[in-house]
Design a protein around this motif. Sequence first.
Motif: not given
Length: 607
Positions: A84-110
């Motif tokens: 799903s890509g959630m392991l790198s959700a908040a990381q930079d796009v350049e390293i394979g992340g989605m550059q999501l806000p941590y708030t959205v990441e936390a809500a999705a992991n809920a």
Amino acid sequence: MSLRSTVDFLLYDWLRIESLTQRERFAEHSRETFDAVLDTCERIAREKYAPFNRLVDTQEPQFDGEKVILPQATHEAWRAYAESGMLSAAQDVEIGGMQLPYTVEAAANAFFARASVSIGAGMLTVGNANLLMAHGSELQKKVFALNEFSGRWAGTMCLSEPQAGSSLSDIATRAVPDGADFEGDPLGPRYRLKGHKMWISAGEHELTENIIHLVLAKIPDEDGRLIPGVKGISLFIVPKKLVDAEGQLTGERNDVALAGLNHKCGWRGTTNTLLNFGEGRYPVRGAAGAIGYRVGAPGEGLRCMFHMMNEARIGVGMAAAMLGMAGFEASLDYARNRPQGRPIGPAGKDPAQPPIPIIRHADVKRMLLAQKSYAEGALALELYCARLVDEQHTGTPEAANDARVLLEVLTPIAKSWPSEWCLEANSLAIQVHGGYGYTRDFPVEQYWRDNRLNMIHEGTHGIQAMDLLGRKVLMENGRGLQLLGARIAETVQRAQQVPELAAHAQALAQALQAVGAATQAAWASGDPADALANAVPYMQAFGHTVLAWIWLDVGLVAHRSADHPVRTGRLAAMRYFFHYELPKIGAWLQVVSHRDRTCADLPEEAF
């Protein structure tokens, strides 16, 4: 009302998370992309996690002498989560992340925590990788962190030891330089580690091709003696399987051995281990000791590890909140469908009348409202803290600094409050079910067992309380407490303008004043033993005050929304908290303010 509708309300109506898309880091995002992430995680949790929550509880991890065996469902859940890509959700796009806000990441992991906290998701792996991104060398980031973000490897944190428990200054694991050229290893200064680590979640499994352990150990001084206290503690990367500078497995097994699996009350789907480092079971490169690579400078291990520990504490709080939510939803469904008893009053005296659903009884409504106020309030608290993380990383310098200090003060509450009160919610869920709740025919007993760990996880209640009263409210001359007080006062001021909320605003203002006075009284003698003797009651009162603020702030938004049963329920949960919960702080603060020594002075013989 579903968890998703609650998450949407808190994210978009309360926290106004869409405003973050105006910042450069999140400019490519919109509500549509945020919703797509939430949709994906909700679906994976529903399909790959929830149906197997009971299975992983009954089919505990087994060790066959060579490897740990987990149910196939756990393998499939991990694979789906990693893909799903959630392991790198908040990381930079350049390293394979989605550059999501941590708030959205936390809500999705809920959604994963709600579906099966026992299967687990990526909390420790992500925390491990985030630590390395903050404190590791460029090659350590590339070789270890990026492979964790991809899901190829998993990560752990190895702190506690059998003889030391939470007293990290007493750890005995040692690390000595590995050869004369130990400073020249491209992966970092290379050491040999010997020691034992206890309570290591996901310390051994076959879900990934490698496991990256982050291990606290002490480097001996020139005379070969371990430096006492925390100053001697350093941090090391100890992979289960050795790798080269390109991130490829060398085919060598590191000397990290599973000594045993811990058989737990709950969280049975996640392996919990005792690991031996350097005992010689897997001799490596002709010498004794597990090979590890130092992260950061010598003696900086605990400072580096706190990066991961604080992140994990918010994760534990979210897990506790979601277990509380799961129990609430289960008991609400049961209460609506279980007929028993008749209404109080003349109509209820006629035995010819059919029994009514138990949700119509006042005491059952009380238990359901309590659960709702605990679980939804805890979820809001965790998302608020996640929003502070985003502010710390992307806000103006002043806003970022304020967010950092506020997080310092709120982290002990974010970990401890949900783990205590959402456990109480699970107990009430069992009570709503009656005798059925105490059986394994219904899920609420498992939710309670799973949640009981969270009061211990990542620092016990006592440790969090001493951190709060002994350090956090005092740091930077009390600036964190002042900032929190200002935010609470701002909410109070707005709520005073709404007649339906004015009384709650006044109650919150009085609670804030009482906490401030108790803080001063606790430290009036200047003796830490006096102040900290009642640190847990202080934290309980502090936490209830924070949750009352969260609920009042949420209530202000709910009050403005259209009339609907969901609005009615949300405002009722807020009223419940102010009428039934907030008054409890008086008893807690009384012993704090008087520096009561009943517990501290009692000799052990008196027991």
